[in-house]
Design a protein around this motif. Structure first.
Motif, PDB file in Angstrom:
ATOM      1  N   LYS A  20       0.846  -1.185   0.000  1.00 22.94           N
ATOM      2  CA  LYS A  20       0.000   0.000   0.000  1.00 22.94           C
ATOM      3  C   LYS A  20       0.890   1.246   0.000  1.00 22.94           C
ATOM      4  N   GLY A  21       0.505   2.259  -0.747  1.00 20.60           N
ATOM      5  CA  GLY A  21       1.276   3.499  -0.799  1.00 20.60           C
ATOM      6  C   GLY A  21       2.360   3.447  -1.857  1.00 20.60           C
ATOM      7  N   GLY A  22       2.686   4.605  -2.413  1.00 20.25           N
ATOM      8  CA  GLY A  22       3.717   4.688  -3.439  1.00 20.25           C
ATOM      9  C   GLY A  22       4.342   6.067  -3.427  1.00 20.25           C
ATOM     10  N   ASN A  38       0.208   7.832  -0.227  1.00 19.83           N
ATOM     11  CA  ASN A  38      -0.695   7.862  -1.370  1.00 19.83           C
ATOM     12  C   ASN A  38      -0.759   9.285  -1.911  1.00 19.83           C
ATOM     13  N   SER A  39      -1.593   9.511  -2.890  1.00 18.99           N
ATOM     14  CA  SER A  39      -1.660  10.830  -3.524  1.00 18.99           C
ATOM     15  C   SER A  39      -2.519  11.815  -2.742  1.00 18.99           C
ATOM     16  N   ARG A  40      -3.055  11.376  -1.617  1.00 17.61           N
ATOM     17  CA  ARG A  40      -3.930  12.251  -0.831  1.00 17.61           C
ATOM     18  C   ARG A  40      -3.239  12.597   0.497  1.00 17.61           C
ATOM     19  N   ASN A  41      -3.582  11.907   1.577  1.00 16.35           N
ATOM     20  CA  ASN A  41      -3.036  12.274   2.887  1.00 16.35           C
ATOM     21  C   ASN A  41      -2.558  11.074   3.696  1.00 16.35           C
ATOM     22  N   SER A  61      -2.938  17.228   3.475  1.00 13.15           N
ATOM     23  CA  SER A  61      -3.456  16.849   2.160  1.00 13.15           C
ATOM     24  C   SER A  61      -2.361  16.918   1.102  1.00 13.15           C
ATOM     25  N   TYR A  62      -2.411  15.995   0.157  1.00 10.45           N
ATOM     26  CA  TYR A  62      -1.455  15.939  -0.951  1.00 10.45           C
ATOM     27  C   TYR A  62      -0.010  15.835  -0.453  1.00 10.45           C
ATOM     28  N   VAL A  63       0.233  14.782   0.312  1.00 12.38           N
ATOM     29  CA  VAL A  63       1.583  14.542   0.837  1.00 12.38           C
ATOM     30  C   VAL A  63       2.560  14.392  -0.323  1.00 12.38           C
ATOM     31  N   LYS A  78       5.407  16.470   4.429  1.00 11.91           N
ATOM     32  CA  LYS A  78       5.252  17.789   3.821  1.00 11.91           C
ATOM     33  C   LYS A  78       4.416  17.667   2.555  1.00 11.91           C
ATOM     34  N   ASN A  79       3.522  18.637   2.348  1.00  9.32           N
ATOM     35  CA  ASN A  79       2.643  18.548   1.186  1.00  9.32           C
ATOM     36  C   ASN A  79       3.108  19.459   0.053  1.00  9.32           C
ATOM     37  N   THR A  80       2.318  19.481  -1.022  1.00 13.74           N
ATOM     38  CA  THR A  80       2.704  20.227  -2.213  1.00 13.74           C
ATOM     39  C   THR A  80       2.550  21.741  -2.058  1.00 13.74           C
TER      40      THR A  80
END
Length: 313
Positions: A20-22, A38-41, A61-63, A78-80
């Motif tokens: 799980k996770g990438g 993942n692409s969210r949080n 959000s958006y890690v 850290k996020n985008t």
């Protein structure tokens, strides 16, 4: 071609396991923990010996980037948008968040004492976030100042931070700088590039003994010492060009035994770096990161939809 998502070397073939996770990967300096998201949080942490998940959390959000403290007690994410969260791995509780300089960043690290985070953003800043949630810029522009073209990367094997910068003014040119993580970062020039700057979009691999990057023609992998002094150029397999594929990213494994070419459109090929013989073809998903563990015996391929791991023997 070999079957999709298989590892093959000699008489061994093994199926890759999906975790799980990438997205982007983080490996602790002792290589005991692997961190992805993942692409969210969602952030996921795995024991690299068993590849079993030992920690999971939801955070900003958006890690984009993650790191674990050397004492294994803290997780930073850290996020985008540049916001960073610090989370206790003992309780699972978020300790605090900080907006930092509100800029997306490169892979970052904790200080050796686990008491602060050294963060590196796309605007060329080196920043320190302390245990009280306060940050300061140690190197680079203050908000609103003119920015140079800068790429920052951390070498977990030597404890150095590298800064590749396009100078201006009286120092026009392309330079490599280095600073020690264990001290207040004071970058010193270690190399001046006379022809081209390594393209971090194509991939710069900071390995145990050397640094690697794709040359300006895309036909050779440049091997340098840890001061970016060129040692040799390893030819890229001609069959990659004969097939019409375009090299999007090059990753050399930490112990420098293998090289992984990501060719886009969910296609990656791994070669033995010593003889450039093919070892693996990967066609599962869009590749976002690559590394190897256990003295280059375990393959780790991160994608947008998961992380794939498998052993080579």
């Amino acid at each position: 071609m070999m079957p999709a998502s298989t590892v093959r070397r000699g008489g061994f073939m093994g199926k890759l396991k999906k975790l799980k996770g990438g997205m982007d990967l983080y490996v602790t300096e002792d290589e005991k923990l692997l961190v992805n998201s993942n692409s969210r949080n969602g952030v996921y942490i795995y024991d690299t010996d068993t590849m079993k998940q030992i920690f999971q959390t939801k955070t900003v959000s958006y890690v984009a980037q993650k790191a674990v403290s050397p004492d294994k007690k803290l997780l930073a994410a850290k996020n985008t948008s540049g916001q960073m969260a610090i989370i206790s791995m003992e309780t699972g509780e978020e300790i605090f968040r900080c907006d930092m300089a509100k800029s997306e960043g490169y892979k970052f690290t904790f200080t050796p004492d686990s008491k602060a985070v050294l963060d590196f953003d796309w605007d060329g800043r080196t920043m320190l976030l302390n245990a009280k949630g306060a940050f300061r810029v140690l190197d680079g522009p203050e908000p609103g100042e003119k920015k140079d073209m800068v790429y920052l990367c951390y070498d977990r094997f030597s404890g150095q931070i590298y800064k590749l910068a396009q100078g201006n003014g009286s120092e026009k040119g392309r330079f490599a700088y280095a600073a020690e993580v264990s001290k207040k970062p004071e970058y010193r020039q270690i190399h001046k590039f006379t022809d081209m700057m390594p393209d971090h979009i194509m991939g710069i691999s900071i390995c145990k003994e050397h640094i690697y990057y794709l040359d300006k023609n895309g036909t050779g992998i440049v091997e340098t010492d840890k001061s970016f002094e060129k040692m040799r150029v390893i030819p890229v397999p001609k069959k990659l060009f004969q097939s019409g594929d375009r090299i999007c990213h090059v990753y050399v494994s930490p112990c420098e035994k293998y090289v992984f070419f990501y060719l886009g459109f969910s296609l990656g090929v791994m070669y033995d770096l010593t003889n450039m013989e093919p070892v693996m073809v990967f066609t599962e998903d869009v590749v976002s990161d690559f590394t190897m563990l256990h003295e280059d015996k375990t393959v780790v391929i991160a994608t947008w939809g998961g992380t794939y791991v498998g052993d080579i023997t």
